[in-house]
Design a protein around this motif. Structure first.
Motif, mmCIF file in Angstrom:
data_model
loop_
_atom_site.group_PDB
_atom_site.id
_atom_site.type_symbol
_atom_site.label_atom_id
_atom_site.label_comp_id
_atom_site.label_asym_id
_atom_site.label_seq_id
_atom_site.Cartn_x
_atom_site.Cartn_y
_atom_site.Cartn_z
ATOM 1 N N ILE A 5 18.489 -9.498 -24.375
ATOM 2 C CA ILE A 5 17.636 -9.920 -25.316
ATOM 3 C C ILE A 5 16.687 -10.930 -24.813
ATOM 4 C CG2 ILE A 5 18.187 -10.746 -27.836
ATOM 5 C CD1 ILE A 5 21.235 -9.585 -27.111
ATOM 6 N N PRO A 6 15.264 -11.010 -25.239
ATOM 7 C CA PRO A 6 14.534 -11.835 -25.284
ATOM 8 C C PRO A 6 15.014 -12.757 -26.016
ATOM 9 C CG PRO A 6 13.157 -9.882 -26.192
ATOM 10 C CD PRO A 6 14.287 -10.314 -25.927
ATOM 11 N N VAL A 7 14.610 -14.234 -25.996
ATOM 12 C CA VAL A 7 14.623 -15.260 -26.605
ATOM 13 C C VAL A 7 14.081 -16.398 -26.118
ATOM 14 C CG1 VAL A 7 17.594 -15.160 -26.390
ATOM 15 C CG2 VAL A 7 16.528 -16.639 -24.599
ATOM 16 N N ILE A 8 14.201 -17.577 -26.765
ATOM 17 C CA ILE A 8 13.087 -18.918 -26.687
ATOM 18 C C ILE A 8 14.421 -19.669 -26.945
ATOM 19 C CG2 ILE A 8 12.836 -19.148 -29.203
ATOM 20 C CD1 ILE A 8 10.129 -20.334 -28.773
ATOM 21 N N VAL A 9 13.891 -20.697 -25.631
ATOM 22 C CA VAL A 9 14.542 -22.002 -25.065
ATOM 23 C C VAL A 9 13.641 -23.455 -25.101
ATOM 24 C CG1 VAL A 9 15.548 -23.632 -23.906
ATOM 25 C CG2 VAL A 9 15.658 -20.805 -22.996
ATOM 26 N N ALA A 10 14.646 -24.131 -26.433
ATOM 27 C CA ALA A 10 13.102 -25.376 -27.138
ATOM 28 C C ALA A 10 14.146 -26.384 -25.816
ATOM 29 C CB ALA A 10 13.259 -24.952 -28.300
ATOM 30 N N SER A 11 13.000 -27.670 -25.357
ATOM 31 C CA SER A 11 14.408 -28.750 -24.822
ATOM 32 C C SER A 11 12.904 -30.048 -26.067
ATOM 33 C CB SER A 11 13.558 -29.132 -23.634
ATOM 34 O OG SER A 11 13.792 -28.061 -23.269
ATOM 35 N N LEU A 12 14.000 -30.464 -26.332
ATOM 36 C CA LEU A 12 13.294 -32.314 -26.668
ATOM 37 C C LEU A 12 13.813 -33.800 -25.711
ATOM 38 C CD1 LEU A 12 14.498 -31.221 -30.907
ATOM 39 C CD2 LEU A 12 11.923 -31.165 -29.623
ATOM 40 N N LYS A 13 12.786 -34.382 -25.975
ATOM 41 C CA LYS A 13 13.047 -35.169 -25.111
ATOM 42 C C LYS A 13 12.369 -36.153 -26.138
ATOM 43 C CE LYS A 13 13.356 -35.486 -20.378
ATOM 44 N NZ LYS A 13 11.803 -35.623 -18.964
ATOM 45 N N ASP A 14 13.188 -37.359 -25.877
ATOM 46 C CA ASP A 14 12.626 -38.813 -26.321
ATOM 47 C C ASP A 14 12.071 -39.807 -25.680
ATOM 48 O OD1 ASP A 14 14.910 -40.079 -25.553
ATOM 49 O OD2 ASP A 14 16.284 -40.178 -27.379
ATOM 50 N N ALA A 15 11.772 -41.001 -25.567
ATOM 51 C CA ALA A 15 11.439 -41.939 -24.765
ATOM 52 C C ALA A 15 12.260 -42.095 -24.130
ATOM 53 C CB ALA A 15 10.759 -43.283 -25.863
ATOM 54 N N CYS A 19 17.540 -35.245 -23.518
ATOM 55 C CA CYS A 19 17.068 -34.708 -23.829
ATOM 56 C C CYS A 19 18.217 -33.640 -24.816
ATOM 57 C CB CYS A 19 16.771 -33.586 -22.523
ATOM 58 S SG CYS A 19 15.906 -32.325 -22.275
ATOM 59 N N GLY A 20 17.936 -32.501 -25.704
ATOM 60 C CA GLY A 20 18.975 -31.632 -26.029
ATOM 61 C C GLY A 20 17.604 -30.277 -25.743
ATOM 62 N N ARG A 21 18.640 -29.555 -25.705
ATOM 63 C CA ARG A 21 18.480 -28.205 -25.707
ATOM 64 C C ARG A 21 18.790 -27.173 -26.946
ATOM 65 N NH1 ARG A 21 16.239 -26.302 -20.114
ATOM 66 N NH2 ARG A 21 17.235 -24.507 -20.772
ATOM 67 N N GLY A 22 17.912 -25.800 -26.820
ATOM 68 C CA GLY A 22 18.623 -24.948 -27.651
ATOM 69 C C GLY A 22 17.656 -23.516 -27.502
ATOM 70 N N GLU A 23 18.572 -22.371 -28.038
ATOM 71 C CA GLU A 23 17.933 -21.377 -27.740
ATOM 72 C C GLU A 23 17.792 -20.692 -28.792
ATOM 73 O OE1 GLU A 23 20.926 -18.672 -24.942
ATOM 74 O OE2 GLU A 23 19.900 -20.210 -23.598
ATOM 75 N N LEU A 48 7.514 -34.468 -35.412
ATOM 76 C CA LEU A 48 8.707 -34.820 -34.256
ATOM 77 C C LEU A 48 7.686 -36.186 -33.291
ATOM 78 C CD1 LEU A 48 9.258 -31.392 -31.757
ATOM 79 C CD2 LEU A 48 10.311 -32.243 -33.907
ATOM 80 N N HIS A 49 8.965 -36.568 -33.148
ATOM 81 C CA HIS A 49 9.080 -38.268 -32.855
ATOM 82 C C HIS A 49 10.610 -38.630 -33.011
ATOM 83 C CE1 HIS A 49 10.750 -39.005 -37.015
ATOM 84 N NE2 HIS A 49 9.462 -38.333 -37.505
ATOM 85 N N ASP A 50 10.026 -39.463 -32.329
ATOM 86 C CA ASP A 50 11.519 -40.687 -31.267
ATOM 87 C C ASP A 50 12.408 -40.801 -31.900
ATOM 88 O OD1 ASP A 50 10.935 -40.291 -28.692
ATOM 89 O OD2 ASP A 50 9.961 -42.436 -27.931
ATOM 90 N N ASP A 51 12.838 -40.677 -33.478
ATOM 91 C CA ASP A 51 13.685 -41.819 -34.834
ATOM 92 C C ASP A 51 13.863 -40.249 -35.852
ATOM 93 O OD1 ASP A 51 10.776 -41.489 -36.028
ATOM 94 O OD2 ASP A 51 12.176 -43.625 -36.907
ATOM 95 N N VAL A 52 13.461 -39.138 -35.321
ATOM 96 C CA VAL A 52 13.714 -37.835 -35.734
ATOM 97 C C VAL A 52 15.424 -37.564 -35.482
ATOM 98 C CG1 VAL A 52 13.042 -36.142 -33.836
ATOM 99 C CG2 VAL A 52 12.985 -35.670 -36.412
#
Length: 59
Positions: A5-15, A19-23, A48-52
Motif C-alpha cells: 500500500i503506498p503511503v506518505i510519511v511526514a516528519s516534523l522537527k522543532d528547533a 521529531c514526530g512522525r506519522g504515516e 507550521l512553527h515551533d509552538d504549534v
C-alpha cells in the motif's frame, strides 16, 4: 492478495531537535493518494512553527 500500500510519511522537527512522525495511506474512495496528501501538506508548510499545538494541527 494485497501485498503493498503506498503511503506518505511526514516528519516534523522543532528547533530543539525533537521529531514526530506519522504515516497515512489516505482514503481511496475519497480520491486521496500519497501525492494528493503531499500537496495538502505542502500547502500547510508555512503555517507550521515551533509552538504549534496538537489543536492547531487538527484545525
Amino acid at each position: 492478495m494485497l501485498t503493498e500500500i503506498p503511503v506518505i510519511v511526514a516528519s516534523l522537527k522543532d528547533a530543539q531537535g525533537r521529531c514526530g512522525r506519522g504515516e497515512a495511506a489516505g482514503v481511496s474512495y475519497d480520491g486521496e493518494t500519497p501525492a494528493s496528501m503531499a500537496a495538502q501538506l505542502h500547502g500547510l508548510r508555512a503555517r507550521l512553527h515551533d509552538d504549534v499545538t496538537p489543536a492547531d494541527l487538527m484545525a
